[in-house]
Design a protein around this motif. Structure first.
Motif, PDB file in Angstrom:
ATOM      1  N   ARG A  72     -24.604 -10.889   7.143  1.00  0.00           N
ATOM      2  CA  ARG A  72     -23.797  -9.908   6.416  1.00  0.00           C
ATOM      3  C   ARG A  72     -24.221  -8.484   6.761  1.00  0.00           C
ATOM      4  O   ARG A  72     -23.377  -7.610   6.957  1.00  0.00           O
ATOM      5  CB  ARG A  72     -23.917 -10.140   4.914  1.00  0.00           C
ATOM      6  N   ASP A  85     -23.895 -14.634  -1.270  1.00  0.00           N
ATOM      7  CA  ASP A  85     -24.684 -14.863  -0.061  1.00  0.00           C
ATOM      8  C   ASP A  85     -26.002 -15.580  -0.318  1.00  0.00           C
ATOM      9  O   ASP A  85     -26.535 -16.257   0.565  1.00  0.00           O
ATOM     10  CB  ASP A  85     -25.024 -13.521   0.610  1.00  0.00           C
ATOM     11  N   SER A  98     -20.680 -14.424   4.423  1.00  0.00           N
ATOM     12  CA  SER A  98     -19.711 -13.342   4.319  1.00  0.00           C
ATOM     13  C   SER A  98     -18.781 -13.352   5.519  1.00  0.00           C
ATOM     14  O   SER A  98     -19.211 -13.539   6.654  1.00  0.00           O
ATOM     15  CB  SER A  98     -20.428 -11.984   4.258  1.00  0.00           C
ATOM     16  N   TYR A 151     -15.728 -14.118   1.549  1.00  0.00           N
ATOM     17  CA  TYR A 151     -16.601 -15.202   1.979  1.00  0.00           C
ATOM     18  C   TYR A 151     -15.848 -16.333   2.674  1.00  0.00           C
ATOM     19  O   TYR A 151     -14.657 -16.561   2.429  1.00  0.00           O
ATOM     20  CB  TYR A 151     -17.371 -15.768   0.783  1.00  0.00           C
TER      21      TYR A 151
END
Length: 222
Positions: free
Chosen positions: A8, A86, A109, A132
């Motif tokens: 991410r 996450d 993500s 996501y």
């Protein structure tokens, strides 16, 4: 530090560096995987201090999102609450005081459906702060239950390209969701904070759908 958080971080960094076209040539999920492999091979410079500062801000934004939707009354103490995020330590609901049963679903993500979704029944209130892997599948599962609800969106710095990208995603997602639940109302809540943060969310609850349009204290509902 988890692999998903690193992916991410690398993805957000590329967005904020202005490489939007390069990312969208493939997909966010594939692109972040490629970046992660390059990082492992030492082909990408990694600033640990920058990552740690980014992680502090991410955790703050997650908590701020949860506190905000709690203040608006979108988290009911009597219902189950699910969150896609996450990492277990990067959550919008973990620090919220509620008697509701909380379930955390860990995902990468990025927009799309790259990995196999978790085989989890979702029947309560779904919270998503970000975009996501497989989240459309989870939303579809949620909407099979006529009493389930959701609050999905983002909390982050208004002037960041990644924030703008996620908000645009949710604007488009609302049109898609309206086709899935055509006779229902999906609230848009949009607010700018004093410190330059942006809150944007879509909220749906079949038990108290709002049928009117109103504005107050910087919050827009449609």
């Amino acid at each position: 530090m988890s692999e998903k958080l690193l992916k991410r971080y690398l993805l957000e960094k590329k967005y904020n560096d202005g490489l939007i076209d390069q990312i969208q040539e493939t997909s966010e999920l594939y692109f972040s995987n490629i970046l992660f492999e390059k990082l492992k091979k030492g082909e990408i410079e990694f600033d640990e201090n920058d990552f740690n500062n980014w992680l502090i801000n991410l955790k703050r934004n997650k908590v701020s999102f949860g506190m905000y939707i709690k203040s608006l009354g979108y988290l009911d103490d009597k219902e189950k609450v699910f969150e896609i995020t996450d990492d277990y330590n990067v959550s919008s609901i973990n620090d919220i005081k509620t008697d509701a049963k909380k379930t955390i679903l860990i995902a990468q993500s990025g927009e799309g459906c790259l990995n196999k979704p978790l085989n989890t029944k979702i029947d309560g209130h779904l919270v998503i702060n970000g975009v996501y892997d497989n989240q459309l599948i989870y939303l579809s599962r949620l909407l099979r239950n006529p009493t389930s609800s959701f609050t999905v969106g983002y909390y982050g710095k208004l002037n960041c390209e990644y924030t703008k990208r996620v908000i645009e995603y949710y604007k488009n997602l609302r049109q898609f969701l309206k086709k899935m639940i055509p006779d229902s109302t999906i609230d848009i809540i949009s607010d700018e904070m004093f410190n330059g943060d942006k809150f944007y969310s879509l909220t749906y609850n079949p038990l108290y759908n709002l049928k009117s349009t109103s504005k107050s204290n910087g919050i827009a509902r449609r």
